[in-house]
Design a protein around this motif. Structure first.
Motif, short mmCIF file in Angstrom:
data_model
loop_
_atom_site.label_atom_id
_atom_site.label_comp_id
_atom_site.label_asym_id
_atom_site.label_seq_id
_atom_site.Cartn_x
_atom_site.Cartn_y
_atom_site.Cartn_z
N GLY A 44 85.26 -27.16 73.11
CA GLY A 44 84.78 -27.58 71.80
C GLY A 44 83.47 -26.91 71.43
O GLY A 44 83.30 -26.43 70.31
N TYR A 104 82.95 -24.19 68.47
CA TYR A 104 81.94 -24.45 67.44
C TYR A 104 80.91 -23.33 67.40
O TYR A 104 80.49 -22.91 66.32
CB TYR A 104 81.27 -25.79 67.70
N SER A 117 87.23 -29.87 78.08
CA SER A 117 87.37 -30.13 76.65
C SER A 117 86.04 -29.97 75.92
O SER A 117 85.98 -29.38 74.84
CB SER A 117 87.90 -31.55 76.40
N LEU A 163 87.61 -32.06 70.20
CA LEU A 163 87.59 -31.68 71.62
C LEU A 163 86.33 -32.21 72.30
O LEU A 163 86.39 -32.73 73.42
CB LEU A 163 87.66 -30.15 71.76
N ALA A 213 87.03 -28.58 66.93
CA ALA A 213 85.95 -28.48 67.91
C ALA A 213 85.31 -29.86 68.13
O ALA A 213 85.06 -30.26 69.27
CB ALA A 213 84.91 -27.47 67.44
#
Length: 192
Positions: free
Chosen positions: A149, A153, A145, A115, A112
């Motif tokens: 991410g 997360y 991205s 990203l 994450a």
């Protein structure tokens, strides 16, 4: 060297290769089936992957530890630094093996973070290259991205239990579709 082009032109004949479309198609089917199985059991594949990563880290640590003492002519500081790296590999590997669920959550958090960082970097690059007609594609890619991410997360710890297995499953499916496509294309080209 003027006039020489290192790149082949479109009229350059392709090299003669004996393709076996049946093998490509069979590989595509196997990869597709494995990908579907992986998606169906993403949590199991995630934990298995974490265990495999742990074992590889232990092996790498043992090898690095051994090589750090094999070079007696190297300075003592360098040997001990290499030995410390080997010990850290071993400890990290043993932790992943001992706690694969926690390890998968940690690795997912790491993905994450990667990203998010790569997305921000891509967006900054895009803004710096607004003179290009398609700069917005790089910006969009960066935003996607970052959003992925952040979502990964935000879903921790649950995303840690399925994400790695899902990535592997999706990769296998795309590889299978690619092999099937190549196989059928080769079959048509060869007239089989």
């Amino acid at each position: 060297m003027s006039g020489s082009n290192p790149f082949p032109s479109f009229s350059t004949p392709l090299p003669t290769v004996t393709l076996k479309p049946g093998w490509l198609i069979a590989l595509g089917v196997v990869l597709l089936l494995l990908g579907m199985l992986a998606l169906g059991e993403a949590w199991l594949l995630t934990l298995t992957s974490v265990l495999a990563i742990g074992m590889l880290l232990v092996i790498a640590g043992i090898v690095q530890l051994a090589q750090s003492f094999a070079h007696s002519s190297a300075s003592t500081g360098n040997r001990w630094l290499a030995a410390l790296g080997g010990v850290l590999y071993i400890v990290a590997g043993l932790l992943l093996i001992d706690e694969p669920v926690t390890g998968s959550i940690f690795l997912t958090a790491f993905v994450a973070g990667l990203l998010i960082i790569s997305g921000v970097a891509r967006a900054i690059w895009a803004f710096g290259h607004r003179y290009l007609a398609t700069w917005w594609l790089a910006l969009l890619s960066g935003v996607v991205s970052v959003v992925l991410g952040v979502l990964i997360y935000a879903m921790l710890p649950w995303s840690g239990l399925w994400l790695i297995g899902t990535f592997i499953g999706v990769e296998l499916i795309f590889a299978g579709v690619t092999m099937l496509s190549l196989g059928f294309t080769a079959q048509r080209a060869l007239g089989s």
